[in-house]
Design an enzyme around this catalytic site. Sequence first.
Site, PDB file in Angstrom:
ATOM      1  N   LYS A  22      73.901 -20.781  11.086  1.00  0.00           N
ATOM      2  CA  LYS A  22      72.791 -19.949  10.589  1.00  0.00           C
ATOM      3  C   LYS A  22      71.580 -20.046  11.508  1.00  0.00           C
ATOM      4  O   LYS A  22      70.997 -19.036  11.890  1.00  0.00           O
ATOM      5  CB  LYS A  22      72.401 -20.403   9.175  1.00  0.00           C
ATOM      6  CG  LYS A  22      71.109 -19.793   8.680  1.00  0.00           C
ATOM      7  CD  LYS A  22      70.747 -20.259   7.299  1.00  0.00           C
ATOM      8  CE  LYS A  22      69.913 -21.505   7.224  1.00  0.00           C
ATOM      9  NZ  LYS A  22      68.506 -21.355   7.623  1.00  0.00           N
ATOM     10  N   ASN A  23      71.208 -21.268  11.871  1.00  0.00           N
ATOM     11  CA  ASN A  23      69.971 -21.441  12.641  1.00  0.00           C
ATOM     12  C   ASN A  23      70.106 -21.006  14.096  1.00  0.00           C
ATOM     13  O   ASN A  23      69.112 -20.914  14.813  1.00  0.00           O
ATOM     14  CB  ASN A  23      69.480 -22.883  12.561  1.00  0.00           C
ATOM     15  CG  ASN A  23      68.920 -23.209  11.187  1.00  0.00           C
ATOM     16  OD1 ASN A  23      68.780 -22.320  10.344  1.00  0.00           O
ATOM     17  ND2 ASN A  23      68.601 -24.467  10.958  1.00  0.00           N
ATOM     18  N   CYS A 116      56.381 -22.784   2.052  1.00  0.00           N
ATOM     19  CA  CYS A 116      57.605 -22.608   1.293  1.00  0.00           C
ATOM     20  C   CYS A 116      57.813 -23.900   0.521  1.00  0.00           C
ATOM     21  O   CYS A 116      56.976 -24.796   0.578  1.00  0.00           O
ATOM     22  CB  CYS A 116      58.785 -22.296   2.206  1.00  0.00           C
ATOM     23  SG  CYS A 116      59.287 -23.692   3.179  1.00  0.00           S
ATOM     24  N   ARG A 121      54.120 -25.394   6.340  1.00  0.00           N
ATOM     25  CA  ARG A 121      54.776 -24.751   7.470  1.00  0.00           C
ATOM     26  C   ARG A 121      53.914 -23.761   8.249  1.00  0.00           C
ATOM     27  O   ARG A 121      54.167 -22.551   8.263  1.00  0.00           O
ATOM     28  CB  ARG A 121      56.076 -24.093   7.012  1.00  0.00           C
ATOM     29  CG  ARG A 121      57.020 -25.115   6.409  1.00  0.00           C
ATOM     30  CD  ARG A 121      58.362 -24.568   6.072  1.00  0.00           C
ATOM     31  NE  ARG A 121      59.264 -24.543   7.205  1.00  0.00           N
ATOM     32  CZ  ARG A 121      60.557 -24.264   7.108  1.00  0.00           C
ATOM     33  NH1 ARG A 121      61.079 -23.961   5.950  1.00  0.00           N
ATOM     34  NH2 ARG A 121      61.331 -24.260   8.166  1.00  0.00           N
ATOM     35  N   ASP A 304      67.733 -31.456   7.927  1.00  0.00           N
ATOM     36  CA  ASP A 304      68.556 -30.591   7.062  1.00  0.00           C
ATOM     37  C   ASP A 304      69.726 -31.339   6.426  1.00  0.00           C
ATOM     38  O   ASP A 304      70.374 -30.802   5.529  1.00  0.00           O
ATOM     39  CB  ASP A 304      69.074 -29.381   7.856  1.00  0.00           C
ATOM     40  CG  ASP A 304      67.960 -28.381   8.148  1.00  0.00           C
ATOM     41  OD1 ASP A 304      66.884 -28.492   7.534  1.00  0.00           O
ATOM     42  OD2 ASP A 304      68.168 -27.487   8.994  1.00  0.00           O
ATOM     43  N   ARG A 396      71.735 -18.773   0.839  1.00  0.00           N
ATOM     44  CA  ARG A 396      71.002 -18.505   2.089  1.00  0.00           C
ATOM     45  C   ARG A 396      71.684 -19.174   3.274  1.00  0.00           C
ATOM     46  O   ARG A 396      71.554 -18.707   4.401  1.00  0.00           O
ATOM     47  CB  ARG A 396      69.559 -19.035   1.989  1.00  0.00           C
ATOM     48  CG  ARG A 396      68.688 -18.238   1.039  1.00  0.00           C
ATOM     49  CD  ARG A 396      67.268 -18.731   1.114  1.00  0.00           C
ATOM     50  NE  ARG A 396      66.925 -18.970   2.507  1.00  0.00           N
ATOM     51  CZ  ARG A 396      66.073 -19.884   2.939  1.00  0.00           C
ATOM     52  NH1 ARG A 396      65.453 -20.654   2.092  1.00  0.00           N
ATOM     53  NH2 ARG A 396      65.834 -20.024   4.225  1.00  0.00           N
TER      54      ARG A 396
HETATM   55  C1  UD1 Z   1      63.982 -25.019  11.981  1.00  0.00           C
HETATM   56  C2  UD1 Z   1      65.216 -24.781  11.131  1.00  0.00           C
HETATM   57  C3  UD1 Z   1      65.191 -25.666   9.888  1.00  0.00           C
HETATM   58  C4  UD1 Z   1      65.014 -27.130  10.288  1.00  0.00           C
HETATM   59  C5  UD1 Z   1      63.804 -27.291  11.209  1.00  0.00           C
HETATM   60  C6  UD1 Z   1      63.655 -28.711  11.742  1.00  0.00           C
HETATM   61  C7  UD1 Z   1      65.748 -22.448  11.555  1.00  0.00           C
HETATM   62  C8  UD1 Z   1      65.832 -21.076  11.028  1.00  0.00           C
HETATM   63  N1  UD1 Z   1      65.236 -23.389  10.723  1.00  0.00           N
HETATM   64  O1  UD1 Z   1      62.849 -24.646  11.198  1.00  0.00           O
HETATM   65  O2  UD1 Z   1      66.432 -25.498   9.199  1.00  0.00           O
HETATM   66  O3  UD1 Z   1      64.822 -27.896   9.128  1.00  0.00           O
HETATM   67  O4  UD1 Z   1      63.916 -26.401  12.341  1.00  0.00           O
HETATM   68  O5  UD1 Z   1      64.808 -29.085  12.396  1.00  0.00           O
HETATM   69  O6  UD1 Z   1      66.141 -22.730  12.664  1.00  0.00           O
HETATM   70  N2  UD1 Z   1      55.015 -26.860  12.428  1.00  0.00           N
HETATM   71  C9  UD1 Z   1      53.642 -26.718  12.581  1.00  0.00           C
HETATM   72  N3  UD1 Z   1      53.171 -25.674  13.330  1.00  0.00           N
HETATM   73  C10 UD1 Z   1      54.005 -24.760  13.930  1.00  0.00           C
HETATM   74  C11 UD1 Z   1      55.405 -24.912  13.766  1.00  0.00           C
HETATM   75  C12 UD1 Z   1      55.871 -25.984  13.011  1.00  0.00           C
HETATM   76  O7  UD1 Z   1      52.865 -27.512  12.063  1.00  0.00           O
HETATM   77  O8  UD1 Z   1      53.519 -23.836  14.591  1.00  0.00           O
HETATM   78  C13 UD1 Z   1      55.547 -28.003  11.633  1.00  0.00           C
HETATM   79  C14 UD1 Z   1      56.322 -27.533  10.395  1.00  0.00           C
HETATM   80  O9  UD1 Z   1      55.452 -27.290   9.312  1.00  0.00           O
HETATM   81  C15 UD1 Z   1      57.267 -28.688  10.164  1.00  0.00           C
HETATM   82  C16 UD1 Z   1      57.567 -29.188  11.581  1.00  0.00           C
HETATM   83  O10 UD1 Z   1      56.526 -28.688  12.409  1.00  0.00           O
HETATM   84  O11 UD1 Z   1      56.637 -29.692   9.437  1.00  0.00           O
HETATM   85  C17 UD1 Z   1      58.910 -28.758  12.114  1.00  0.00           C
HETATM   86  O12 UD1 Z   1      59.003 -27.360  12.146  1.00  0.00           O
HETATM   87  P1  UD1 Z   1      59.915 -26.523  13.147  1.00  0.00           P
HETATM   88  O13 UD1 Z   1      60.627 -27.417  14.102  1.00  0.00           O
HETATM   89  O14 UD1 Z   1      59.087 -25.419  13.691  1.00  0.00           O
HETATM   90  O15 UD1 Z   1      61.004 -25.945  12.135  1.00  0.00           O
HETATM   91  P2  UD1 Z   1      61.419 -24.438  11.902  1.00  0.00           P
HETATM   92  O16 UD1 Z   1      61.608 -23.751  13.200  1.00  0.00           O
HETATM   93  O17 UD1 Z   1      60.525 -23.821  10.891  1.00  0.00           O
END
Ligand code: UD1
Length: 417
Positions: A22-23, A116, A121, A304, A396
Amino acid sequence: MKRLVINGGKKLFGEIEVGGAKNAVLPIIAASLLSSEEVILEDVPDLLDVSIMSQVVCALGGEVARQGHTLRIKAENFDNFEAPFDLITKMRASIVIMGPVLARKGRVRISHPGGCAIGSRPVNWHLKGLESLGAEVRIDHGYLDVSAPKLTGARIYLDFPSVGATENILMAAAAAEGMTIIENAAQEPEIVDLANFINQMGGKIRGAGTNIITVEGVQEFSGTRHTIIPDRIEAGTFILMAAACGGDVLVNNVISTHLAPLLAKLDEAKVQYEELEDGIRVFGNDSYLAVDIKTQVHPGFPTDLQAPFLALLARAKGTAIVTENIFENRFMHVDELKRMGADLKVEGRSVIVQGVPFLNPATLMATDLRAGAALILAALTAPGRSEIWEIQHIDRGYENIETKLRGLGADIERVDE
Ligand code: UD1
């Protein structure tokens, strides 16, 4: 109301097939927007999130057709730069359309994704990266309005190796003028799959899978055919279910190097398994040990799999500490597991897990995708009838999970009444 009804307490035997990740597929569908030619994706799981991302592409003016696990995407007459509010708010991961739409149209307008269930996030690192490439970001009526008549390569240091930010920057940089270097980039296998896909379209990305990614921008992207990597989180979930229930289960379509942190913890817990060329065979029994886990970015233990691993630990021998370092609020499964008799205590970002001999069946609420997977695992081990509500979260990220588990002899059914 749809729910899963599980009669737990049965051992699992047989083979189970893991689908495409999925990711990986979500950003790859977004990256298809870089090309005006047809892109064919194989091993695309049939999931709610994939359907939402496909609808986003269609709303922008692209065409998407699914046949089984093959997706055909063509964004030739792609004429829009605004993604519909209702779709974006349904799935936070749709934020990754920012990079490719900006690259192709010079502007993207997308509703600011809020928080969420698992935390606030923010998207500040996505925006900071795009700004470094020359984009201007405005926030207008709850929308992010990002414009860049021209994207120019830059040196970008990420304060944290965010998966989504790395993906957005990678896709925008792939079409920027000149060279981009992303330092402290995310190293997840899904980033590597995205980079391979963009390179197949004519991109010039090097270093994906390490923390420094170099991108030489190109102006044209061709069509391509690409097979999505297996879903390491789905694989890990099935491995943990097999370990928790006991029996003999072969989980097929697994790249075991992607699961190294999970397998290391299973070794420590004395769970018996065998690594095969394309799968993992798990010999489950009730005598596994408590082990501590701390979630980290890849190649650390994946957040995850924290919830399903915690559900496994609920019946382990001894006491374990589970620490969540990635998301601020990812322990919603804890209260549900406690209702089944698990001995769990939350202390800040950690949960202290005192193993109990068995869990009791219960009616449970899935609060998010991986919490839902943890509850299925727990219910499969609890002798008697459990129900899991709010299963749209589970759909999902797991395709036909009840059908797959029934293939292992689990007594699990989806009811809709
Ligand atoms: C992706 C995965 C999700 C997984 C996560 C961490 C997908 C669709 N989802 O989510 O399943 O759990 O990686 O491995 O691929 N953050 C900030 N600012 C930003 C971006 C992120 O503060 O601009 C924080 C987030 O709130 C979170 C952390 O960084 O606490 C990790 O987020 P991130 O690595 O960006 O995860 P996702 O890409 O949202």
